[in-house]
Design a protein around this motif. Structure first.
Motif, short mmCIF file in Angstrom:
data_model
loop_
_atom_site.label_atom_id
_atom_site.label_comp_id
_atom_site.label_asym_id
_atom_site.label_seq_id
_atom_site.Cartn_x
_atom_site.Cartn_y
_atom_site.Cartn_z
N TYR A 4 -40.31 8.73 -37.90
CA TYR A 4 -39.78 10.02 -37.46
C TYR A 4 -38.88 10.65 -38.53
O TYR A 4 -38.91 11.87 -38.73
CB TYR A 4 -39.06 9.91 -36.12
N LEU A 54 -39.83 14.21 -39.96
CA LEU A 54 -38.91 15.34 -39.81
C LEU A 54 -38.50 15.91 -41.15
O LEU A 54 -38.36 17.12 -41.30
CB LEU A 54 -37.70 14.92 -38.98
N MET A 73 -39.17 16.20 -32.63
CA MET A 73 -37.87 15.80 -32.08
C MET A 73 -38.03 15.32 -30.63
O MET A 73 -37.45 14.29 -30.25
CB MET A 73 -36.88 16.98 -32.13
N HIS A 111 -41.53 20.92 -35.70
CA HIS A 111 -40.25 20.22 -35.81
C HIS A 111 -39.72 19.87 -34.41
O HIS A 111 -39.33 18.72 -34.17
CB HIS A 111 -39.25 21.10 -36.57
N HIS A 112 -39.75 20.82 -33.49
CA HIS A 112 -39.26 20.58 -32.13
C HIS A 112 -40.14 19.57 -31.40
O HIS A 112 -39.64 18.72 -30.66
CB HIS A 112 -39.17 21.88 -31.35
N SER A 151 -37.35 11.46 -29.41
CA SER A 151 -36.38 11.09 -28.37
C SER A 151 -37.05 10.30 -27.25
O SER A 151 -36.42 9.46 -26.61
CB SER A 151 -35.67 12.33 -27.82
#
Length: 189
Positions: A163, A167, A183, A179-180, A187
């Protein structure tokens, strides 16, 4: 007792096949689904002719790669490599069924000399036309499959590094959605 794996078992060549089939053409015309159904025993392989079956055996008798089409036209259709190269250009430049059909007479003549009945030769020809709209280059599929395998392995075994690198490689201002998405995925894992 025998321990079973909960995950599906694939060979690397099947990963390459899936890479070639996970594109709009084969997804749209059902080739990707048929491949999976045959792999898992929900459908049977359709035998066409011993020469064709030998060329397409590794892909469950489906034409997945451009190289299979070239082998079919040379071995079954008797094309020399100049004529086969013309077929390759028709595929790579996406010239369509009309351009392909101009070569039917040559293919039928070669298939007939190889003892292939006309209806079988026509079935093979139609399979090539359909597949020729999306057939992928084998070397490209292997390269993309290798990258997919490596990144999947890194994500499974070294998620933090995976990750972090992903990223870093995704500039927020240029690829905001990607990108989101990364993320959110990071998570969750």
């Amino acid at each position: 007792g025998v321990q079973t794996c909960a995950l599906p078992i694939y060979t690397f060549l099947e990963i390459a096949d899936i890479t070639a089939l996970a594109r709009p053409g084969p997804l749209h015309n059902g080739a990707a689904s048929l491949y999976a159904d045959i792999k898992w025993g929900d459908e049977q392989v359709t035998l066409v002719h011993p020469m064709y079956d030998a060329i397409c055996a590794a892909t469950y008798n489906l034409i997945v790669y451009q190289e299979q089409i070239l082998k079919i036209v040379t071995e079954i259709g008797g094309f020399d490599w100049t004529a086969a190269s013309h077929i390759r250009r028709i595929i790579s430049k996406k010239l369509g069924q009309e351009a392909f059909n101009r070569e039917w007479g040559r293919f039928w003549k070669g298939a007939k000399s190889n003892g292939v009945p006309k209806d079988t030769a026509h079935t093979i020809w139609m399979n090539m036309i359909t597949s020729g709209t999306y057939a992928f280059n084998f070397a490209h599929s292997v390269a993309y499959g290798m990258l997919a395998y490596w990144t999947g392995w890194l994500k499974a075994h070294h998620p933090q590094e995976f990750y972090a690198a992903s990223l870093l490689n995704t500039k927020v201002e240029k690829k905001k959605n990607k990108h989101h998405e990364l993320m959110r995925d990071a998570s969750m894992h």
